[in-house]
Design an enzyme around this catalytic site. Structure first.
Site, PDB file in Angstrom:
ATOM      1  CD  GLU A  15      -0.391 -25.745 -23.343  1.00 36.94           C
ATOM      2  OE1 GLU A  15      -1.504 -25.202 -23.296  1.00 36.94           O
ATOM      3  OE2 GLU A  15       0.551 -25.317 -24.030  1.00 36.94           O
ATOM      4  CG  HIS A  72     -17.669 -18.725 -22.227  1.00 35.54           C
ATOM      5  ND1 HIS A  72     -18.012 -18.233 -23.449  1.00 35.54           N
ATOM      6  CD2 HIS A  72     -16.331 -18.570 -22.130  1.00 35.54           C
ATOM      7  CE1 HIS A  72     -16.926 -17.786 -24.066  1.00 35.54           C
ATOM      8  NE2 HIS A  72     -15.899 -17.981 -23.290  1.00 35.54           N
ATOM      9  CB  CYS A 110      -0.634 -22.724 -15.058  1.00 40.42           C
ATOM     10  SG  CYS A 110      -0.320 -23.260 -16.740  1.00 40.42           S
ATOM     11  CG  ASP A 160      -4.858 -27.319 -24.356  1.00 39.00           C
ATOM     12  OD1 ASP A 160      -5.864 -27.766 -24.935  1.00 39.00           O
ATOM     13  OD2 ASP A 160      -4.487 -26.146 -24.454  1.00 39.00           O
TER      14      ASP A 160
END
Length: 560
Positions: free
Chosen positions: A410, A183, A481, A434
């Site tokens: 991914e 985060h 992305c 990922d």
């Protein structure tokens, strides 16, 4: 002295170090002199104050920070946690000790789950510290205010602190723990904070030390000489000039178009993305509508939010990812069954196929929003691994009236059979976060393997090249992305590997736009080949830099 970590963004900062205060000590385990009912009253009051404060800070911060802080507030008031606190109070513990123990037990449970839930363990620690501090009537650990501009050095930074950093005072951020998808990293990237995370040796930095924080080169320099400081300040000025330059469409030096799109988590960030030059949306995450809910949102509720987003981009492409949730982001109405390895479990398209009504309702809402707006809507499925999954999703999209249906790449599986996947899908979008995780077998949320979570890894680049080549042969668009697209030099490599669009945090658009404009397609392909030929991630990045430096300089630009 130099310290290595993971740079967030491409910025540079110079300034004096201020260390963040250490955590509160563990509350003493002693019998309470109050009865359990009074201690329960104290605990509930402090939890409520902390939850309200997190909600208030979230509303103040907005964007991704608001989502994070609201999730923390819900953690604070989790009924299961409070039940555990009450049980410990019944044993005669103080409110401070009961809160500490209950939150620690829940934190350990989340840590053992790994993945998304494991990452939430650090957030829970922060909530616990805030509640205990309120109970003890002492300040919660937080960002210092020395009265001058500074570089903040911390073990890690709580979401509430990162979200509300005073950017007029904080020049840069260095954390000892954390990885590129923590985060701290996500919010630093969103707020354009010059940051390096996971710099384990930064424990040697002391208050008052002058440092250069060089995010582009993953480097913290302690005690730099005058020449190094001057060079850093020159780079800071050059970057500021690029950010202030007129916004133009993304393109290579030879005019090859490379649309630059935004990654968004809700419609609230649309206006800012447009202001920063986003030419559309390459990844609209829809999870905000579903997480922390006890039921799936209705078609009408979803349609309202999708219409808001599409209306902000008239005539432009908006790529929406359907719900990416499952055992690693458990939803009671989708799949909350415990799995030993949720990152490899029932998530993404697998979970949606298991609960098709939720997917049908989401696609129905998207089709209705598309009909009501002028945006160019593209819809994609997460975690595709097979052609069968691709056909299932694209057939369902077409049945429900959606004209452009694609997939997220991914998994190595999808990349290796990209020619067959793209034979069915209208487009592919590579999620490098990922894809790197699964290629390198390194959980992207664990700081202990953050060194392996590097999209410069040649194995990852080779898989990107497979998808790019398949898209080129079939005439199908291939976007990026994941956060790799926000790295200006890696963005050039990705275009050289066949990417036709790049999507990123809006704050990264100016740097990437300027980087692409320095190189032709031929340059990009040559730089990409140099990176592919390397043995490891660090070597690939260095090889790309050397290849980029040898490129002819277009008129009016300079090679970085």
């Amino acid at each position: 002295m130099e310290f290595r970590g993971t740079g967030i963004g491409q910025g540079v900062a110079v300034g004096p170090v201020v260390r963040m205060a250490e955590r509160l000590p563990e509350p003493v385990d002693r019998p309470s002199h109050l009865d359990p009912a009074r201690e329960e009253e104290r605990a509930r009051a402090s939890v409520s104050v902390v939850a309200d404060d997190l909600q208030r800070k979230g509303a103040q911060a907005g964007g991704a920070a608001q989502d994070v802080l609201e999730a923390q507030a819900m953690m604070a008031e989790d009924p299961t946690l409070m039940d555990d606190v009450v049980k410990r109070l019944a044993d005669g513990k103080t409110a401070e000790r009961a809160v500490f123990e209950a939150f620690a037990a829940f934190r350990d449970l989340l840590s053992s789950m790994g993945g998304y839930m494991g990452e939430r363990a650090a957030d829970l620690d922060d909530v616990s510290q805030r509640v205990v501090a309120h109970l003890l009537k002492v300040p919660a650990p937080g960002v210092p205010n020395p009265g001058h501009r500074f570089v903040l050095v911390a073990r890690d930074l709580a979401p509430a602190d990162t979200a509300l950093l005073d950017l007029t005072q904080v020049l840069g951020l260095v954390t000892i723990d954390g990885g590129p998808t923590s985060h701290t990293a996500i919010l630093a990237r969103e707020k354009s904070i010059v940051a390096i995370v996971g710099a384990a040796d930064a424990t040697a930095l002391a208050d008052g030390d002058t440092v250069i924080v060089d995010a582009e080169n993953d480097l913290v320099v302690q005690g730099p000489d005058a020449d190094a400081v001057a060079a850093a300040k020159e780079r800071i000025a050059e970057r500021a000039a690029r950010a202030a330059a007129p916004i133009t469409p993304g393109a290579l030096a030879d005019g090859t178009s490379v649309p630059l799109l935004a990654n968004l988590g809700s419609a609230d960030g649309a206006a800012n993305a447009v202001e920063l030059g986003a030419e559309g949306v390459g990844l609209f995450r829809t999870e905000f509508l579903f997480l922390d809910a006890d039921r799936a949102p209705s078609v009408r509720e979803q349609q309202e939010q999708y219409t808001r987003m599409l209306s902000a981009f008239p005539g432009r492409k908006v790529v929406v990812r359907v719900l990416d949730a499952g055992a690693d982001k458990p939803l009671s109405f989708l799949n909350d069954a415990e799995e030993e390895n949720p990152a490899l479990g029932l998530r993404g398209i697998r979970a949606l196929r298991h609960a098709e009504v939720i997917l049908r309702e989401q696609l129905t809402a998207l089709a209705a929003a598309d009909a009501a707006t002028d945006a160019d809507l593209w819809v994609m499925a997460p975690m595709i691994a097979t052609v069968d999954e691709t056909r299932y999703f694209t057939d369902l999209c077409r049945e429900l009236g959606l004209k452009t249906a694609g997939v997220m790449v991914e998994t190595p599986s999808a990349a290796l059979i990209a020619d067959r996947v793209l034979g069915v899908a209208d487009f592919a979008s590579i999620g490098t976060n990922d894809l790197t995780q699964y290629t390198m077998a390194a959980d992207r949320l664990l700081g202990t393997v953050a060194n392996l979570q590097d999209p410069w890894a040649p194995a990852v680049l080779r898989l990107v090249a497979e998808v790019g080549a398949a898209g080129g042969r079939l005439g199908k668009p291939v976007g990026i992305c994941g956060e790799a697209a926000a790295d200006p030099l890696l963005a050039v490599v990705l275009v050289g590997l066949g990417a036709t669009t790049l999507s990123m945090s809006p704050s990264a658009l100016a740097d990437v736009r300027a980087s692409l404009a320095r190189y032709t397609r031929e340059d990009a392909e040559r730089i990409a080949r140099a990176a592919l030929a390397a043995e490891g991630a660090a070597e690939a990045k260095q090889a790309a830099k050397q290849a980029a430096e040898s490129a002819p300089t277009p008129t009016g630009t300079t090679v970085p």
